[in-house]
Write an enzyme that holds these catalytic residues in place. Structure first.
Site, PDB file in Angstrom:
ATOM      1  N   ILE A 478       0.810  -1.222   0.000  1.00  0.00           N
ATOM      2  CA  ILE A 478       0.000   0.000   0.000  1.00  0.00           C
ATOM      3  C   ILE A 478       0.844   1.274   0.000  1.00  0.00           C
ATOM      4  O   ILE A 478       0.289   2.375  -0.042  1.00  0.00           O
ATOM      5  CB  ILE A 478      -0.955   0.033   1.225  1.00  0.00           C
ATOM      6  N   GLY A 481       7.729   3.779   2.951  1.00  0.00           N
ATOM      7  CA  GLY A 481       8.115   4.690   4.011  1.00  0.00           C
ATOM      8  C   GLY A 481       9.575   5.037   3.936  1.00  0.00           C
ATOM      9  O   GLY A 481      10.235   4.805   2.924  1.00  0.00           O
ATOM     10  N   LYS A 500       5.380  -2.150   7.987  1.00  0.00           N
ATOM     11  CA  LYS A 500       6.478  -1.577   7.219  1.00  0.00           C
ATOM     12  C   LYS A 500       7.688  -2.509   7.332  1.00  0.00           C
ATOM     13  O   LYS A 500       8.167  -2.788   8.437  1.00  0.00           O
ATOM     14  CB  LYS A 500       6.832  -0.188   7.723  1.00  0.00           C
ATOM     15  N   ASP A 607      10.384  15.105   7.818  1.00  0.00           N
ATOM     16  CA  ASP A 607       9.864  14.657   6.529  1.00  0.00           C
ATOM     17  C   ASP A 607       8.363  14.864   6.454  1.00  0.00           C
ATOM     18  O   ASP A 607       7.611  13.960   6.104  1.00  0.00           O
ATOM     19  CB  ASP A 607      10.215  13.192   6.297  1.00  0.00           C
TER      20      ASP A 607
END
Length: 781
Positions: A478, A481, A500, A607
């Site tokens: 999906i 990262g 992740k 970020d």
């Protein structure tokens, strides 16, 4: 007149304060909720209406009642010769009207707010909060505002001059009538004052011992003849050309002396007033009984003292901040649910605590307040509890031996150097062991929700997570990262999660980078708990595998809705609403604010971008991906990491160019996200319509257009033009973004300021009566 989307600066909310003498004025004077404009054929009396969805201005002239900006909220107004001005709710905007009620905006800046507006003959002045100083700025005609004095607590304007009280309780005066200004300042040079109010050729104020003092160049009309009074008997003043009026502290009755402008009939002498204002030769007051306006004096144009026929007028500004001295009765209904009216503080709280100057304790006017009595009682109770707790601590210390180093540490928190084993028998690295021990120790120092959350993180096996993701199949992928690919998974207990997984690589350097990102995200998320941060469920460390498990965000990333297939013109989305976009921006801002201000120690994300803002099943936005995050220094000083990190288009240019990182770097990235929400364009984009099809940054594209007041040209057409109740909110978000992406970090707002702005913008979307887009707008200078 300009469009509602063409304002010229922006706001950051500053906490408003209740001022002791905010309910009185000089000649036209300090801002209250009523004002007098003199000059012309007949005076104009204005007030801010109570009990309405918007705190609009209503005016009386020659027996006629009319509204000014009927759908715009103001917090205070003031009047002078042929002009009256108002500060809009929130303090960001100053608007003035001439005798013909033609508006002109003198000031608009969300980063530095106005308060304590005052108008003399033609001079308009206000206080501003700036870098811990309260600066006086003045406007004369078409001149730009000029900084006159620093650290002034209150100001008042008269005929050609303005006076204020500085931080040492001295009086300072300035203005075009410099001779009179210097004379008044000299007459007060031997007094330490709490307040000062200016009239024609005289000024009055209360000194630190509570007595009213009037001084001036002459006393032809008796305006300096202060009646015999007790300390702190008067709490509000209004000075005209040749008269003085004051309100009594105990009952709100008015007393006037000097020229016939202060003459009152017997019907007014026993009326309680909330505030009084004056023109050249007459005075008006707001009654306590029913909030009506009554005027009197030799220069008053009517022969009676009946109310003017206004709707109920506010007794004070409706503000959203905390009230230092309590809330005014009926505040909820008077403000119609928008903010509260602050009760004026007791004047004695302003008295400097110098023994020789404070009235003696035996004075009948000085009584211990209920607040102080409760505080002393609380102190006694807390002290007693503390004493008992201290005794108990000593007993426990002796009984357990912990004071002498004899206490055993429970196995659950005892440090160990033995390498624990994974379920598959492989040893965990020593660095991972140390990290866990540090993390546990850190958690024990925390309190509140974060501690509870941190103890819930789970350790999964690699086999568990492979099973949950169908062996990390492509159909379950999906996103990506900071250190790997993100998959959707379903645990054996039925929970939907996002997993992740670090990218597999044989390169040592790359593995070290992924390990560092994994360590960073695990360390931070294990101790954070906020509704606008993605929650860490658990983790896995086996051999070279590094995985993190999060709550699953059903509606994906904000980026996909703005720039992907989830939000094209043929696919409607909840994000095709300005209110929803502002709400999502506010959610994300609150998450970042938590990182900067409430995490211990503070965290810089590094970020911030639309792909790292995720939306859960209820469309609540949450900030994600802490792989690049760093702990902020304890002090406010800047620090330099070894290398700039982030995403092109979102990286703070100051950080990228100078390698200087602060929390304001996150603010820059968030500003780009705001521009994405406004325009629907990517942070870096190509378009044949823009820059000849060459790549251009969203900041370089949007900022010049917003600054020229043509925001409507760049708004996302998928959402459509803002509705009447959304125009001001969208404008506010745009100017917030403008300040966020300033090239210099010191000029950017804090996340707290941004949250305040977006809260206000969202409120405007929900309340059409707070918008300026109803057909009347203020032209730029």
């Amino acid at each position: 007149m300009t469009s509602p989307l063409s304002s010229t600066a922006v706001i950051f909310v500053v906490t408003l304060t209740c001022y002791i003498f905010s309910s009185a004025d000089g000649l036209g004077g300090s801002a209250t909720t009523i004002s007098i404009t003199y000059g012309g054929n007949t005076p104009t009396i204005c007030g801010i209406v109570a009990g309405q969805p918007s705190q609009r201005i209503q005016c009386w002239r020659n027996g006629n009642i009319f509204s000014v900006f009927s759908n715009v909220s103001f917090e205070s107004i003031a009047g002078g010769r042929d002009v009256f001005c108002g500060i809009r709710s929130g303090g960001s905007t100053l608007v003035c009207w001439d005798y013909n009620i033609v508006p002109k905006r003198l000031y608009y800046n969300e980063s530095v707010r106005l308060f304590n507006l005052t108008i003399g003959d033609t001079q308009v002045c206000a206080l501003m909060n700036s870098t811990n100083n309260q600066n006086v700025y003045c406007w004369r005609g078409n001149d730009d505002f000029v900084n006159q004095r620093n650290t002034i607590s209150s100001i008042s304007s008269g005929l050609g001059y303005t006076c204020g009280v500085n931080e040492t309780n001295g009086v300072v005066c300035f203005g075009s009538n410099s001779n009179l200004a210097n004379s008044i300042q000299g007459l007060f040079s031997n007094f330490r004052m709490i307040s000062i109010f200016v009239g024609g050729n005289h000024a009055c104020g209360v000194n630190i011992t509570g007595f009213l003092i009037c001084r001036g160049s002459n006393n032809d009309y008796g305006q300096l003849n202060v009646p015999i009074h007790s300390p702190f008997e008067y709490f509000a003043l209004a000075l005209g050309a040749n008269h003085t009026c004051a309100l009594r502290r105990l009952n709100g009755y008015v007393e006037c002396w000097g020229g016939r402008a202060g003459v009152m009939n017997s019907n007014i002498e026993r009326v309680s007033f909330e505030t009084i204002v004056t023109g050249l030769n007459f005075t008006c007051g707001l009654t306590t009984n029913n909030f009506s306006v009554i005027c009197w004096g030799d220069g008053w144009v009517r022969n009676d003292s009946n109310p003017l026929g206004f709707d109920q007028i506010l007794p004070g500004p409706c503000v959203q901040s905390d009230c230092e001295c309590g809330i005014y009765p009926q505040s909820e209904s008077l403000c119609s649910g928008y903010g509260s009216i602050c009760r004026p503080c007791d004047i004695t709280t302003l008295v400097p605590q110098t023994p020789e100057l404070v009235p003696p304790p035996t004075s009948p006017r000085i009584v211990r307040s209920k607040k102080l009595t409760k505080g002393l009682l609380a102190f006694v109770i807390v002290g007693s509890v503390g004493g008992v707790a201290g005794i108990c601590t000593v007993i426990y210390c002796l009984w357990t031996g912990v004071c002498f180093g004899k206490k055993k540490i429970h196995n659950s928190v005892q440090p160990t150097i033995n390498a624990p084993q994974h379920t598959n028998g492989s040893p965990i690295s020593r660095s991972a062991t140390i990290r866990r021990q540090f993390s546990r120790g850190f958690r024990r120092q925390r309190s509140g929700p974060s501690t509870k959350q941190a103890e819930k993180e789970e350790e999964f096996t690699f086999a568990d997570l492979a099973l949950a993701t169908n062996n990390f199949s492509l159909e379950n992928k999906i996103g990506e990262g900071s250190f790997g690919v993100v998959y959707r998974g379903k645990l054996l207990d039925g929970r939907d999660v996002a997993i992740k997984r670090s990218e597999a690589t044989d390169k040592t350097k790359k593995f070290q980078e992924k390990e560092s990102a994994f360590d960073s995200e695990l360390a931070f998320l294990s101790r954070l708990n906020h509704k606008h941060l993605v929650r860490l469920v658990g983790y896995c460390e086996e051999n070279d595998e590094r995985l993190l498990v999060y709550d699953y965000m059903k509606n994906g990333a904000l980026y996909d809705h703005l720039h992907g297939t989830k939000n094209n013109e043929k696919s409607p989305s909840l994000l095709n609403s300005w209110k929803m976009r502002i709400k999502i921006a506010l959610d994300a801002a609150r998450g970042i604010e938590y990182l900067h201000n409430y995490a211990v120690p503070p965290i810089i994300h590094r970020d911030i971008k639309s792909s790292n803002i995720l939306l859960d099943a209820k469309w609540v936005a949450r900030v994600s991906d802490f792989g690049l995050s760093l702990m902020s220094p304890i002090s406010d000083s800047e620090f330099k990491p070894t290398k700039a990190a982030g995403t092109v288009g979102y990286i703070d240019p100051e950080y990228y160019g100078l390698n200087v990182l602060t929390a304001k770097s996150d603010v820059y990235g968030f500003g780009v996200v705001l521009l994405e929400l406004l325009t629907g364009r990517r942070a870096i984009f190509k378009s044949t319509e823009v820059n000849g099809g060459a790549p251009i940054s969203l900041v370089d594209y949007a900022v010049p257009i917003i600054m020229t007041g043509e925001l409507e040209k760049i708004l996302d057409k998928r959402v459509g033009p803002p509705e009447d109740n959304e125009a001001e909110a969208v404008e506010l978000m745009a100017y917030t973004a403008l300040h966020c992406v300033h090239s210099e970090g010191s000029y950017r707002p804090t996340m707290t300021d941004i949250v305040s702005n977006l809260e206000r913008a969202l409120g405007l979307c929900s309340d059409s009566h707070g918008s300026i887009s109803s057909g009347v707008s203020v032209p730029s200078d």
